[in-house]
Design a protein around this motif. Structure first.
Motif, PDB file in Angstrom:
ATOM      1  N   TYR A 113      11.220  -2.884  -0.141  1.00  0.00           N
ATOM      2  CA  TYR A 113      10.473  -2.952  -1.326  1.00  0.00           C
ATOM      3  C   TYR A 113      10.855  -1.949  -2.507  1.00  0.00           C
ATOM      4  CZ  TYR A 113       7.139  -6.043   1.082  1.00  0.00           C
ATOM      5  OH  TYR A 113       6.532  -7.291   1.794  1.00  0.00           O
ATOM      6  N   PRO A 114      10.542  -2.502  -3.866  1.00  0.00           N
ATOM      7  CA  PRO A 114      10.889  -1.415  -4.875  1.00  0.00           C
ATOM      8  C   PRO A 114       9.974  -0.223  -4.655  1.00  0.00           C
ATOM      9  CG  PRO A 114       9.682  -3.335  -5.726  1.00  0.00           C
ATOM     10  CD  PRO A 114      10.128  -3.670  -4.253  1.00  0.00           C
ATOM     11  N   PRO A 143       0.810  -1.232   0.125  1.00  0.00           N
ATOM     12  CA  PRO A 143       0.045  -0.020   0.145  1.00  0.00           C
ATOM     13  C   PRO A 143       0.910   1.354  -0.236  1.00  0.00           C
ATOM     14  CG  PRO A 143      -0.977  -1.696   1.700  1.00  0.00           C
ATOM     15  CD  PRO A 143       0.618  -2.243   1.127  1.00  0.00           C
ATOM     16  N   GLN A 144       1.894   1.076   0.619  1.00  0.00           N
ATOM     17  CA  GLN A 144       2.842   2.478   0.901  1.00  0.00           C
ATOM     18  C   GLN A 144       3.763   2.481  -0.493  1.00  0.00           C
ATOM     19  OE1 GLN A 144       3.202  -0.103   2.969  1.00  0.00           O
ATOM     20  NE2 GLN A 144       1.659   0.832   4.469  1.00  0.00           N
ATOM     21  N   THR A 145       4.110   1.376  -1.320  1.00  0.00           N
ATOM     22  CA  THR A 145       4.906   1.629  -2.327  1.00  0.00           C
ATOM     23  C   THR A 145       4.253   1.600  -3.722  1.00  0.00           C
ATOM     24  OG1 THR A 145       5.645  -0.494  -2.468  1.00  0.00           O
ATOM     25  CG2 THR A 145       7.102   0.970  -1.010  1.00  0.00           C
ATOM     26  N   GLY A 146       3.157   1.204  -3.764  1.00  0.00           N
ATOM     27  CA  GLY A 146       2.558   0.615  -4.969  1.00  0.00           C
ATOM     28  C   GLY A 146       3.255  -0.591  -5.642  1.00  0.00           C
ATOM     29  N   ALA A 147       2.884  -0.810  -6.941  1.00  0.00           N
ATOM     30  CA  ALA A 147       3.181  -2.000  -7.614  1.00  0.00           C
ATOM     31  C   ALA A 147       4.568  -1.548  -8.521  1.00  0.00           C
ATOM     32  CB  ALA A 147       1.997  -2.660  -8.345  1.00  0.00           C
ATOM     33  N   GLU A 203      12.957   1.237  -1.220  1.00  0.00           N
ATOM     34  CA  GLU A 203      12.741   2.163  -0.008  1.00  0.00           C
ATOM     35  C   GLU A 203      13.763   2.829   0.661  1.00  0.00           C
ATOM     36  OE1 GLU A 203       8.724   0.533   2.295  1.00  0.00           O
ATOM     37  OE2 GLU A 203      10.119  -0.812   1.915  1.00  0.00           O
ATOM     38  N   ILE A 204      15.093   1.986   0.733  1.00  0.00           N
ATOM     39  CA  ILE A 204      15.993   2.320   1.430  1.00  0.00           C
ATOM     40  C   ILE A 204      17.324   2.902   0.611  1.00  0.00           C
ATOM     41  CG2 ILE A 204      17.512   1.829   3.404  1.00  0.00           C
ATOM     42  CD1 ILE A 204      14.708   1.646   4.152  1.00  0.00           C
ATOM     43  N   GLY A 205      17.270   2.863  -0.440  1.00  0.00           N
ATOM     44  CA  GLY A 205      18.275   3.135  -1.553  1.00  0.00           C
ATOM     45  C   GLY A 205      18.065   2.852  -2.684  1.00  0.00           C
ATOM     46  N   ALA A 206      18.843   2.666  -3.714  1.00  0.00           N
ATOM     47  CA  ALA A 206      18.736   2.381  -5.016  1.00  0.00           C
ATOM     48  C   ALA A 206      19.877   1.152  -5.655  1.00  0.00           C
ATOM     49  CB  ALA A 206      18.965   3.580  -5.924  1.00  0.00           C
TER      50      ALA A 206
END
Length: 570
Positions: free
Chosen positions: A470-471, A443-447, A489-492
């Protein structure tokens, strides 16, 4: 004040005016040939972003040259969009009410329009925003906005819909309240653009005694807008140029539908202690104004010999449940005007797809027959799709289905599905597996899809349970150098042919951004984070390192004599 006005207006209607209005409705309009229009020239609008919400609902952000900002337009794609990828479709434009928001059109937020339109073979166009605008070009800027909605809808948006979203020039328009007014004014001011216009509780006479003041009051209440900035003083020509009653003659040749309630409490209203009066006092007053102006408008249509379907309900206030009802009542007329089937064609479910559909009843009824796709077969249902191939038969739906469609579906980089939707171990997310990747949703990041070398490294680090989480974005190509990057979420995660795939995270990523990302002196990452003494960490890049510690923060050191000297002493 409005509540007292509503009660004083509604009592005469409860006493018998309604029955008179219902006794003599106008006849339904036969389909007539609309005036010929010339092809719309490209007005210079561009698309800044596209978000696939589901496999058949998209949000498109259009840069409007006239308004100077991106405008969101959502589209519900036609029933056969997936089955017949070369086809173009008629469109139904659904306009919002006075309290339109900038996040979602009221027709999807407040009604079942999304699921109800799923079996209709039309593209549904849903402009988002325009609170109190009447979808018109305003005389002046006001309240921090520069409304040029008529220019946007009639000139800037159509080329994009025709070029990118397989919409043809056969169109209908309908709206509630403010949107009902605009459905008539836009149609009259732009002859031939629409074949059908529907007003559900619209204000269809805007210049009669007291109406400009009532509209101005409503606009102040809905966003603090000044009606004078819209069309000037009530006596100005602009008010007359946006009055459906004044423009009625220009609607000849169109299929027209007009409806309103009486303002008395109906089946969808909460009754007050006064018989016939609902607790929705404002909704009563607004619906009475709609009824009175709709009657005036319908009378003029009749005098002009312009046929229209008129539906005066014996009760009901200014509220969404009634507008949802009226849309469904109007649909056969809309479909006839657009030349599409009123009902969905018969379809059946069988074989492998039938078994999967039966096991996943949430998919709803079938919308299409089976059809070929790259690598297998597919069938569309009201709430998703089912794919079958030599790898198995699986449903794909919701936000994951949207991301799949946005990545090209079976013909895209992901290929055919290898699983249905599954839950992640942490209970937070959902995912589907595909031949060439995965799609993860929370719900927070989408798909978002994860594939290739980035998926391999993310999996090695523990998927969503690893340090990146999550992506957060889709994978994109790096703009100036061969490579790719995907946000988490925490980087790339960065990939290049020369360095491989590595994560850049946290404060080290912040410093990396300050140096210009991969286009800066550091280039691409060569390692993941490495732990060093004193609780510190570093990441090695092509052109140097970034070090971080709790005591010193993050600092970059480029390759060269200083770095070599520092390295030589440990």
């Amino acid at each position: 004040m409005l509540s007292a006005l509503a009660v004083s207006l509604v009592l005469p209607l409860a006493g018998g005016l309604t029955a008179t209005a219902i006794a003599a409705p106008a006849q339904a309009a036969p389909v007539q040939t609309a005036p010929v229009r010339t092809q719309i020239a490209d007005a210079g609008a561009t698309v800044s972003a596209v978000d696939w919400i589901t496999d058949r609902r998209v949000a498109v952000w259009v840069n409007s040259p006239s308004m100077g900002i991106p405008i969101q337009v959502q589209i519900l794609l036609a029933r056969d969009w997936n089955k017949t990828p070369q086809a173009t479709f008629p469109s139904v434009w659904m306009l919002d009410g006075m309290r339109a928001t900038d996040t979602e059109n009221g027709w999807t937020a407040e009604t079942d329009a999304e699921s109800w339109f799923a079996d209709k073979n039309v593209n549904v166009i849903l402009p988002v925003g325009g609170q109190s605008s009447f979808y018109s070009d305003w005389a002046e800027q006001n309240n921090g906005v520069n409304y040029k909605w008529e220019t946007f809808l009639m000139k800037e948006l159509p080329p994009i819909l025709e070029r990118d979203w397989r919409s043809n020039d056969t169109r209908a328009v309908a709206g509630l309240s403010m949107g009902g007014t605009a459905a008539m004014t836009l149609s009259a001011r732009n002859p031939g653009f629409f074949k059908f216009a529907g007003s559900f509780s619209g204000i269809l006479s805007t210049t009669t005694l007291g109406m400009p003041q009532a509209i101005g009051y409503a606009m102040q209440d809905a966003g603090g807008f000044d009606a004078g900035a819209m069309w000037g003083v009530p006596s100005s020509e602009l008010w007359a140029q946006h009055d459906p009653y004044v423009l009625a003659e220009k609607l000849k040749g169109m299929s027209l539908y007009v409806s309103s309630g009486s303002g008395t409490a109906g089946e969808f209203d909460q009754q007050s202690d006064i018989p016939g009066i609902s607790t929705n006092y404002a909704g009563m007053g607004l619906e009475i104004l709609s009824r009175l102006t709709s009657q005036t408008f319908a009378t003029k249509l009749n005098k002009l010999g312009i046929p229209a379907s008129i539906n005066y309900r014996p009760s009901g206030t200014h509220s969404w449940a009634y507008w949802q009802f009226e849309l469904k009542q109007a649909w056969p007329q809309i479909a006839t005007a657009l030349g599409v089937d009123v009902d969905k064609p018969a379809c059946s479910v069988g074989g492998n797809i039938g078994g999967t559909a039966s096991a996943n009843g949430w998919l709803g009824d079938c919308l299409t027959s089976e059809y070929d796709v790259a690598g297998g077969r597919a069938q569309d249902f009201r709430f998703g799709r089912v794919f079958t191939s030599d790898s198995g038969t699986f449903p794909v739906a919701g936000a994951v289905g949207g991301a799949y469609a946005g990545n090209g579906g079976p013909a895209g980089a992901l290929g055919m599905p290898l699983s249905g939707e599954l839950g992640t171990p942490d209970g937070r997310g959902r995912y589907n597996s595909f031949r060439n990747g995965m799609i993860y949703w929370t719900p927070q990041t989408g798909a978002h899809a994860v594939r290739g070398a980035i998926l391999d490294e993310w999996a090695r680090q523990g998927y969503e349970g690893g340090p990146l989480g999550y992506p957060l974005r889709d994978e994109v190509q790096t703009p100036s150098k061969p490579g790719a990057v995907q946000g988490f979420e925490i980087g790339a995660m960065y990939f290049s042919p020369d360095t491989g795939t590595h994560a850049v995270m946290g404060k080290i990523m912040e410093k990396y951004g300050q140096t210009g990302w991969e286009n800066g002196a550091l280039g691409f990452a060569k390692t993941n984070e490495v732990t060093v003494r004193d609780g510190g960490r570093f990441t090695e890049f092509q052109g140097g390192n970034i070090y971080w510690s709790p005591a010193t923060g993050a600092w970059s050191i480029l390759n060269g004599q200083i770095f070599d000297a520092w390295k030589s002493v440990g």
